[in-house]
Design a protein around this motif. Structure first.
Motif, PDB file in Angstrom:
ATOM      1  N   VAL A 295       0.841  -1.203   0.000  1.00 23.18           N
ATOM      2  CA  VAL A 295       0.000   0.000   0.000  1.00 23.18           C
ATOM      3  C   VAL A 295       0.871   1.247   0.000  1.00 23.18           C
ATOM      4  N   LEU A 296       1.896   1.283   0.880  1.00 26.82           N
ATOM      5  CA  LEU A 296       2.770   2.448   0.934  1.00 26.82           C
ATOM      6  C   LEU A 296       3.566   2.634  -0.354  1.00 26.82           C
ATOM      7  N   ILE A 297       4.046   1.551  -0.929  1.00 23.33           N
ATOM      8  CA  ILE A 297       4.783   1.648  -2.196  1.00 23.33           C
ATOM      9  C   ILE A 297       3.875   2.207  -3.288  1.00 23.33           C
ATOM     10  N   GLY A 298       2.660   1.687  -3.370  1.00 27.24           N
ATOM     11  CA  GLY A 298       1.725   2.175  -4.377  1.00 27.24           C
ATOM     12  C   GLY A 298       1.373   3.642  -4.183  1.00 27.24           C
ATOM     13  N   LEU A 299       1.155   4.049  -2.927  1.00 23.79           N
ATOM     14  CA  LEU A 299       0.851   5.458  -2.668  1.00 23.79           C
ATOM     15  C   LEU A 299       2.028   6.359  -3.010  1.00 23.79           C
ATOM     16  N   MET A 300       3.234   5.937  -2.702  1.00 21.32           N
ATOM     17  CA  MET A 300       4.411   6.753  -3.006  1.00 21.32           C
ATOM     18  C   MET A 300       4.628   6.872  -4.517  1.00 21.32           C
ATOM     19  N   ILE A 301       4.423   5.787  -5.244  1.00 18.69           N
ATOM     20  CA  ILE A 301       4.557   5.852  -6.707  1.00 18.69           C
ATOM     21  C   ILE A 301       3.492   6.770  -7.289  1.00 18.69           C
ATOM     22  N   GLY A 302       2.257   6.618  -6.829  1.00 18.09           N
ATOM     23  CA  GLY A 302       1.177   7.469  -7.325  1.00 18.09           C
ATOM     24  C   GLY A 302       1.379   8.934  -6.977  1.00 18.09           C
ATOM     25  N   ALA A 303       1.809   9.211  -5.749  1.00 15.77           N
ATOM     26  CA  ALA A 303       2.037  10.595  -5.333  1.00 15.77           C
ATOM     27  C   ALA A 303       3.192  11.212  -6.111  1.00 15.77           C
ATOM     28  N   GLY A 304       4.263  10.457  -6.290  1.00 16.14           N
ATOM     29  CA  GLY A 304       5.398  10.969  -7.054  1.00 16.14           C
ATOM     30  C   GLY A 304       5.019  11.278  -8.493  1.00 16.14           C
ATOM     31  N   ALA A 305       4.273  10.383  -9.113  1.00 17.12           N
ATOM     32  CA  ALA A 305       3.838  10.618 -10.488  1.00 17.12           C
ATOM     33  C   ALA A 305       2.910  11.827 -10.566  1.00 17.12           C
ATOM     34  N   ALA A 306       2.007  11.961  -9.601  1.00 16.26           N
ATOM     35  CA  ALA A 306       1.088  13.101  -9.609  1.00 16.26           C
ATOM     36  C   ALA A 306       1.838  14.415  -9.412  1.00 16.26           C
ATOM     37  N   LEU A 307       2.849  14.430  -8.543  1.00 14.80           N
ATOM     38  CA  LEU A 307       3.628  15.650  -8.342  1.00 14.80           C
ATOM     39  C   LEU A 307       4.421  16.028  -9.587  1.00 14.80           C
ATOM     40  N   VAL A 308       5.016  15.046 -10.257  1.00 15.19           N
ATOM     41  CA  VAL A 308       5.784  15.332 -11.473  1.00 15.19           C
ATOM     42  C   VAL A 308       4.862  15.834 -12.583  1.00 15.19           C
TER      43      VAL A 308
END
Length: 99
Positions: A67-80
Motif C-alpha cells: 500500500v505504501l509503495i503504491g501510494l508513493m509511486i502514485g504521489a510521485g507521479a502526480a507531483l511530477v
C-alpha cells in the motif's frame, strides 16, 4: 477621510480603513489556484482513509508495504505531472531575450 480627523472613518461593514494599501487590496488577479502539492497530499489522505475503511470492513486483506509503495509511486507521479503542467501553463509568455 480628512487630515484633521485623527480617527479613521468606519465603512458600511463596520471595518475601518487606513491610507496604507495592502497586498490584498492591490491584488486584482483573484484567488490563487490550488497548489499541486496540496491536492496530491489531500488525495493521499483520502486514499489512505478509503483503504483503511475497506480493510476494516473485511472486503480485502491489505499488505501495508505494498500500500505504501503504491501510494508513493502514485504521489510521485502526480507531483511530477502536476509540476510539468503548471510549468507549461506559466511559460506561455513571450521571452524578451534578456536574462
Amino acid at each position: 477621510m480628512s487630515n484633521n480627523n485623527p480617527a479613521p472613518e468606519p465603512h458600511a461593514a463596520g471595518t475601518y480603513s487606513t491610507d496604507i494599501p495592502t497586498a490584498a487590496a492591490t491584488d486584482l488577479a483573484g484567488p490563487a489556484p490550488a497548489r499541486v502539492g496540496t491536492v496530491v497530499w489531500g488525495l493521499i489522505v483520502l486514499a489512505l482513509a478509503a483503504l483503511i475503511i475497506v480493510a476494516q470492513l473485511g472486503f480485502v486483506t491489505l499488505n501495508g508495504t505494498y500500500v505504501l509503495i503504491g501510494l508513493m509511486i502514485g504521489a510521485g507521479a502526480a507531483l511530477v505531472v502536476g509540476g510539468v503542467l503548471s510549468a507549461r501553463k506559466r511559460d506561455n509568455e513571450p521571452t524578451t531575450g534578456k536574462s
